[in-house]
Design an enzyme around this catalytic site. Structure first.
Site, PDB file in Angstrom:
ATOM      1  CE  LYS A  62      -2.974   2.404   3.051  1.00 12.47           C
ATOM      2  NZ  LYS A  62      -3.537   2.415   4.193  1.00 12.47           N
TER       3      LYS A  62
HETATM    4  C1  R5P Z   1      -3.543   5.445   8.415  1.00 13.78           C
HETATM    5  O1  R5P Z   1      -2.852   5.251   9.424  1.00 13.78           O
HETATM    6  C2  R5P Z   1      -4.103   4.214   7.947  1.00 13.78           C
HETATM    7  O2  R5P Z   1      -2.968   3.507   7.342  1.00 13.78           O
HETATM    8  C3  R5P Z   1      -4.973   4.373   6.656  1.00 13.78           C
HETATM    9  O3  R5P Z   1      -5.343   2.785   6.415  1.00 13.78           O
HETATM   10  C4  R5P Z   1      -4.620   4.848   5.362  1.00 13.78           C
HETATM   11  O4  R5P Z   1      -3.971   5.989   5.740  1.00 13.78           O
HETATM   12  C5  R5P Z   1      -5.695   5.172   4.633  1.00 13.78           C
HETATM   13  O5  R5P Z   1      -6.565   5.591   4.799  1.00 13.78           O
HETATM   14  P1  R5P Z   1      -6.681   7.226   4.113  1.00 13.78           P
HETATM   15  O6  R5P Z   1      -7.365   6.988   2.799  1.00 13.78           O
HETATM   16  O7  R5P Z   1      -7.743   8.185   4.989  1.00 13.78           O
HETATM   17  O8  R5P Z   1      -5.338   7.704   3.958  1.00 13.78           O
END
Ligand code: R5P
Length: 297
Positions: free
Chosen positions: A207
């Protein structure tokens, strides 16, 4: 360790050539994995589109209730039909989500923790979930945060390596999460470095974030990439982000705030789905979103 002097900046990403080790199973880099691993990955990545919509609501692990998601029990269940995977902490899932609502959706279990938003440096985490617990949660992958270039780089890569060793024994894939923070850059060079390190250390999915020349990041990473949404931006822009990364080879999004902080999270998640699984453009998905929130009487 290789000599770092005189590194070539880029040789050839073969952008027009598909990933080569792909005979047999449709998920990138997964050919050599066993049946159990493939079964989990097929719950995450749709067999037809090859892609996934992950709904990230694990923010509470360091932000508490300040992420714009005060009530998981109210906000999340209604979004489940539009997503493929729920990315969450074990507490968020066990306490707030009725398993009967999950059906055949995947679970990406946040497995690292150790910091809070009160910390100046968020890069020091521990591996907080063991393999038995991941099995008990029916996790389809465990998510490990890593801080390449950050103060906590060594311990976070140790967490990732331990998680891969542990998860391999139970055939559970590992989702390596590229963290960005005050200490980390957000350049193509950084994302090429971080994504590839995670894959080579054994992450089965990575990711990361969008960046310039994102297609090169994808080409050089031998496992599927899913892209975080990041902080809340207008719906039209978030849909453009989803379209851009999918058209450059990402296999999905792992989106949180741009869905659950939307005034219309159900419609927004449905619009994201149109792009990820149905090949809609950003314009088409936004038109769908607008029609859904302003139905003709
Ligand atoms: C945050 O700490 C997490 O890893 C979230 O899953 C990630 O940042 C994705 O969420 P967003 O789209 O809100 O950035």
């Amino acid at each position: 360790m290789a000599d770092l002097e005189g590194l070539k900046v880029a040789k050839n990403y073969y952008l027009d050539t598909p990933f080569q080790n792909s005979n047999g199973f449709y998920v990138k880099g997964a050919n050599a994995l066993d049946w159990g691993m493939k079964k989990h990955l097929s719950r995450i990545f749709d067999a037809k589109s090859g892609n996934t919509v992950m709904l990230a609501f694990d923010h509470g692990y360091f932000m508490g209730s300040t992420s714009g998601l005060e009530r998981l029990d109210i906000e999340i269940p209604k979004l489940i039909p539009n997503v493929d995977v729920l990315m969450a902490t074990r507490g968020g899932l066990r306490d707030c989500i009725d398993p009967a609502l999950i059906g055949n959706k995947g679970i990406a279990l946040r497995a690292t923790s150790g910091s809070s938003m009160l910390d100046e440096d968020l890069s020091h985490e521990i591996l907080a979930v063991d393999a038995q617990e991941a099995v008990k949660m029916n996790a389809d992958c465990i998510a490990i945060q890593t801080f390449i270039g950050g103060d906590g780089q060594l311990s976070s890569l140790e967490n990732l390596s331990k998680a891969v060793n542990m998860a391999q024994q139970y055939s559970i894939p590992v989702l390596g999460v590229v963290a960005v923070g005050k200490q980390m850059e957000r350049t193509p060079k950084f994302f090429k470095l971080a994504t590839r390190i995670l894959a080579e250390l054994g992450a089965n999915i990575v990711k990361t974030y969008n960046c310039e020349n994102f297609e090169e990041v994808v080409a050089a990473c031998p496992v599927p990439i899913v892209v975080a949404g990041g902080k809340k931006i207008p719906e039209r822009d978030a849909l453009q982000l989803a379209y851009d990364v999918i058209s450059k080879g990402a296999n999905g999004v792992d989106m949180g705030r741009n869905i659950f902080q939307s005034l219309h999270p159900f419609e927004m998640s449905a619009a994201v789905r149109k792009i990820v699984h149905e090949g809609a453009t950003a314009e088409e998905a936004y038109a769908f979103y607008e029609d859904a929130i302003h139905p003709v009487q």
